[in-house]
Design a protein around this motif. Structure first.
Motif, mmCIF file in Angstrom:
data_model
loop_
_atom_site.group_PDB
_atom_site.id
_atom_site.type_symbol
_atom_site.label_atom_id
_atom_site.label_comp_id
_atom_site.label_asym_id
_atom_site.label_seq_id
_atom_site.Cartn_x
_atom_site.Cartn_y
_atom_site.Cartn_z
ATOM 1 N N ILE A 31 -8.009 34.019 44.305
ATOM 2 C CA ILE A 31 -8.762 35.125 44.935
ATOM 3 C C ILE A 31 -8.389 35.247 46.418
ATOM 4 O O ILE A 31 -8.056 36.339 46.894
ATOM 5 C CB ILE A 31 -10.292 34.903 44.780
ATOM 6 N N ALA A 32 -8.392 34.115 47.132
ATOM 7 C CA ALA A 32 -8.105 34.141 48.575
ATOM 8 C C ALA A 32 -6.684 34.637 48.840
ATOM 9 O O ALA A 32 -6.434 35.347 49.816
ATOM 10 C CB ALA A 32 -8.309 32.757 49.164
ATOM 11 N N GLY A 33 -5.761 34.290 47.949
ATOM 12 C CA GLY A 33 -4.355 34.682 48.138
ATOM 13 C C GLY A 33 -4.078 36.092 47.645
ATOM 14 O O GLY A 33 -2.916 36.488 47.548
ATOM 15 N N ARG A 34 -5.123 36.870 47.322
ATOM 16 C CA ARG A 34 -5.017 38.262 46.863
ATOM 17 C C ARG A 34 -4.142 38.389 45.605
ATOM 18 O O ARG A 34 -3.415 39.357 45.434
ATOM 19 C CB ARG A 34 -4.453 39.176 47.973
ATOM 20 N N LYS A 35 -4.247 37.395 44.731
ATOM 21 C CA LYS A 35 -3.462 37.447 43.486
ATOM 22 C C LYS A 35 -4.334 37.851 42.294
ATOM 23 O O LYS A 35 -3.901 37.813 41.151
ATOM 24 C CB LYS A 35 -2.826 36.075 43.206
ATOM 25 N N THR A 36 -5.607 38.191 42.564
ATOM 26 C CA THR A 36 -6.482 38.648 41.485
ATOM 27 C C THR A 36 -6.679 40.160 41.623
ATOM 28 O O THR A 36 -6.562 40.703 42.722
ATOM 29 C CB THR A 36 -7.862 37.969 41.577
ATOM 30 N N SER A 37 -7.010 40.781 40.504
ATOM 31 C CA SER A 37 -7.327 42.211 40.567
ATOM 32 C C SER A 37 -8.831 42.345 40.821
ATOM 33 O O SER A 37 -9.645 41.978 39.964
ATOM 34 C CB SER A 37 -6.945 42.880 39.242
ATOM 35 N N ASP A 38 -9.191 42.886 41.985
ATOM 36 C CA ASP A 38 -10.603 42.984 42.370
ATOM 37 C C ASP A 38 -11.393 43.890 41.428
ATOM 38 O O ASP A 38 -12.572 43.668 41.178
ATOM 39 C CB ASP A 38 -10.749 43.573 43.783
ATOM 40 N N CYS A 39 -10.747 44.946 40.944
ATOM 41 C CA CYS A 39 -11.513 45.896 40.125
ATOM 42 C C CYS A 39 -11.468 45.549 38.640
ATOM 43 O O CYS A 39 -12.402 45.870 37.913
ATOM 44 C CB CYS A 39 -11.050 47.336 40.373
ATOM 45 N N LEU A 40 -10.423 44.883 38.180
ATOM 46 C CA LEU A 40 -10.341 44.559 36.750
ATOM 47 C C LEU A 40 -10.870 43.160 36.442
ATOM 48 O O LEU A 40 -11.485 42.930 35.432
ATOM 49 C CB LEU A 40 -8.893 44.665 36.268
ATOM 50 N N LYS A 41 -10.612 42.214 37.344
ATOM 51 C CA LYS A 41 -10.907 40.780 37.129
ATOM 52 C C LYS A 41 -10.358 40.366 35.750
ATOM 53 O O LYS A 41 -9.343 40.910 35.312
ATOM 54 C CB LYS A 41 -12.407 40.504 37.301
ATOM 55 N N HIS A 42 -11.011 39.392 35.077
ATOM 56 C CA HIS A 42 -10.639 39.057 33.705
ATOM 57 C C HIS A 42 -11.812 39.452 32.819
ATOM 58 O O HIS A 42 -12.913 39.688 33.313
ATOM 59 C CB HIS A 42 -10.391 37.547 33.547
ATOM 60 N N CYS A 43 -11.558 39.429 31.518
ATOM 61 C CA CYS A 43 -12.658 39.670 30.587
ATOM 62 C C CYS A 43 -13.193 38.313 30.151
ATOM 63 O O CYS A 43 -12.412 37.447 29.733
ATOM 64 C CB CYS A 43 -12.125 40.445 29.377
ATOM 65 N N TYR A 44 -14.494 38.124 30.249
ATOM 66 C CA TYR A 44 -15.094 36.875 29.762
ATOM 67 C C TYR A 44 -16.037 37.217 28.615
ATOM 68 O O TYR A 44 -17.031 37.913 28.806
ATOM 69 C CB TYR A 44 -15.855 36.166 30.889
ATOM 70 N N MET A 45 -15.690 36.725 27.424
ATOM 71 C CA MET A 45 -16.529 36.958 26.236
ATOM 72 C C MET A 45 -17.297 35.667 25.980
ATOM 73 O O MET A 45 -16.697 34.642 25.615
ATOM 74 C CB MET A 45 -15.638 37.306 25.035
ATOM 75 N N PRO A 46 -18.611 35.683 26.191
ATOM 76 C CA PRO A 46 -19.359 34.429 26.154
ATOM 77 C C PRO A 46 -19.722 33.963 24.746
ATOM 78 O O PRO A 46 -19.762 34.762 23.808
ATOM 79 C CB PRO A 46 -20.632 34.793 26.933
ATOM 80 N N ILE A 47 -20.011 32.673 24.637
ATOM 81 C CA ILE A 47 -20.492 32.074 23.383
ATOM 82 C C ILE A 47 -21.875 31.500 23.688
ATOM 83 O O ILE A 47 -22.015 30.663 24.585
ATOM 84 C CB ILE A 47 -19.528 30.959 22.906
ATOM 85 N N GLU A 48 -22.875 31.959 22.956
ATOM 86 C CA GLU A 48 -24.257 31.567 23.290
ATOM 87 C C GLU A 48 -24.487 30.064 23.118
ATOM 88 O O GLU A 48 -25.121 29.435 23.961
ATOM 89 C CB GLU A 48 -25.250 32.352 22.408
ATOM 90 N N ASN A 49 -23.968 29.514 22.026
ATOM 91 C CA ASN A 49 -24.151 28.072 21.787
ATOM 92 C C ASN A 49 -22.804 27.380 21.958
ATOM 93 O O ASN A 49 -22.019 27.285 20.999
ATOM 94 C CB ASN A 49 -24.704 27.827 20.384
ATOM 95 N N PRO A 50 -22.535 26.877 23.174
ATOM 96 C CA PRO A 50 -21.229 26.276 23.444
ATOM 97 C C PRO A 50 -20.952 25.064 22.543
ATOM 98 O O PRO A 50 -21.889 24.424 22.066
ATOM 99 C CB PRO A 50 -21.332 25.846 24.906
ATOM 100 N N VAL A 51 -19.678 24.781 22.346
ATOM 101 C CA VAL A 51 -19.278 23.688 21.448
ATOM 102 C C VAL A 51 -18.409 22.714 22.240
ATOM 103 O O VAL A 51 -17.455 23.128 22.915
ATOM 104 C CB VAL A 51 -18.473 24.252 20.242
ATOM 105 N N LEU A 52 -18.748 21.426 22.139
ATOM 106 C CA LEU A 52 -17.951 20.399 22.817
ATOM 107 C C LEU A 52 -16.693 20.153 21.990
ATOM 108 O O LEU A 52 -16.789 19.752 20.826
ATOM 109 C CB LEU A 52 -18.805 19.128 22.907
ATOM 110 N N VAL A 53 -15.534 20.409 22.568
ATOM 111 C CA VAL A 53 -14.290 20.266 21.795
ATOM 112 C C VAL A 53 -13.407 19.164 22.364
ATOM 113 O O VAL A 53 -13.539 18.779 23.529
ATOM 114 C CB VAL A 53 -13.496 21.605 21.737
#
Ligand SMILES: C[S@@+](CC[C@H](N)C(=O)[O-])C[C@H]1O[C@@H](n2cnc3c(N)ncnc32)[C@H](O)[C@@H]1O
Length: 342
Positions: A269-291
């Motif tokens: 982020i600090a090095g301006r290598k991220t897209s400020d308007c798009l960011k990434h997509c995060y699709m969450p999982i309600e019950n996380p699983v220890l893998v």
């Protein structure tokens, strides 16, 4: 606008018709997006070309096409207020006689001539979450000359399982940052008819240090008439790093032209290598699983539409998974924006 890694942000691609000037300002200040598009447009657009700019917004891409020598740019945008800003920009640049603003959704626009280049930035962080596939397919059939080209020319969507307890906590607490009070998570969930905050994706910078396995290419779009807007993909991930599986990160890498790539996967982020308007997509999982390493995640990722497609841009994504250890089921999840009480 300042933001941090793993902060959860309002998914702007799910609220396209509400976009205002604030969001366009964020787009105009997004360095990696802007510099990639400017270089690509100046590479592809040649003097006297006819160009169509689908979703011209504030007209910046149209301006670059005209500066590259285009004879005419048809700038189409469904948002009247924002299109007025494009007209002002082009007038200020003394290019008004070469710009044709069209305040319509592209499907309803009629053009008097065909274009050498169909230009667009109707990309969401998953590639197709602003409905680019049918929009550009219609443009290929009705606006593009036989030997004309698209800019972007190819988009590839990648998914990777990640561990982000920080993002997870914010979603439990329904804490979601946004560029203004206009974009509010609970209101969006109500508008879309979605009950759980785990059945929507978020914009967030999820660093590569959170990856539990290698990213896999799930979808490739070439705008040749063969792209699908409705699909279901199955991918198998072998877990490489032990951790709590809290979600799936999605991002695209776009070839804007033969020589210019826009890759939004970066996390500096600090090095301006991220897209400020798009960011990434995060699709969450309600019950996380220890893998653990060598566990297998079988991921089903899907896209479809509501049966009655009453609202433009309404779409359904699904992210379902099963996690196996030594062939035994360890955990599973089933999420998606299709989980609505319509
Ligand atoms: C991500 S913004 C990009 C704006 C501008 N081209 C830029 O790069 O700054 C996308 C714009 O496309 C418009 N849009 C999206 N799909 C459209 C369609 N099918 N027809 C007309 N306008 C569309 C939206 O209203 C929005 O202004």
């Amino acid at each position: 606008m300042k933001y941090e890694s793993e902060e959860v942000w309002f998914p702007l691609s799910e609220d396209i018709l509400a976009w205002d000037e604030d969001f366009h300002t964020l787009m105009l200040n997004d360095e990696i997006r802007m510099s990639a598009y400017e270089i690509a447009i100046k590479e592809v657009v040649k003097p006297n070309y006819i160009v169509v700019d689908i979703g011209t917004g504030t007209g910046i891409l149209a301006q670059w096409a005209l500066e590259a020598g285009a004879k005419k740019v048809y700038g189409i945008d469904v948002n009247k207020k924002i299109l007025t800003l494009a007209e002002k920009r082009i007038e200020k640049a003394n290019l008004k006689d070469k710009f044709v603003p069209i305040n319509k959704i592209s499907y309803e626009a009629e053009l008097p001539e065909k274009a050498d280049v169909v230009l667009s930035e109707i990309l969401g962080n998953l590639g197709d979450n602003e409905d680019m596939t049918p929009i550009l397919d219609d443009a290929r059939k009705r606006f593009l000359q036989n030997n004309g080209v698209f800019l972007p020319k190819q988009i590839k969507t990648y998914l990777v399982p990640v561990s982000s307890p920080k993002a997870h906590r914010q979603i439990i607490d329904k804490k979601c940052r946004s560029i203004s009070t206009k974009y509010e998570l609970t209101e969006l969930l109500n508008k879309l008819g979605i009950k759980s905050q785990f059945d929507i994706y978020y914009d967030s910078i999820i660093p590569s240090s959170s990856y539990l396995a290698k990213p896999i290419l799930v979808k490739s779009f070439d705008f040749d008439g063969e792209d699908e807007a409705v699909y279901q993909t199955e991918t198998r991930y072998e877990i490489e790093t032990a951790g709590l599986l809290t979600g799936i990160k999605g991002y695209f890498i776009a070839d804007l032209s033969a020589n210019v790539t826009l890759d939004i996967s970066g996390d500096d982020i600090a090095g301006r290598k991220t897209s400020d308007c798009l960011k990434h997509c995060y699709m969450p999982i309600e019950n996380p699983v220890l893998v653990e390493p060598h566990d297998i995640l079988q991921l089903t990722f899907s896209r479809s539409y509501p049966k009655e497609k009453s609202t433009p841009f309404r779409q359904f994504y699904g992210w379902d998974g099963k996690i196996f250890r030594n062939d035994k089921l360890l955990g599973e999840f089933r999420h998606g924006t299709y989980k609505v009480n319509l």
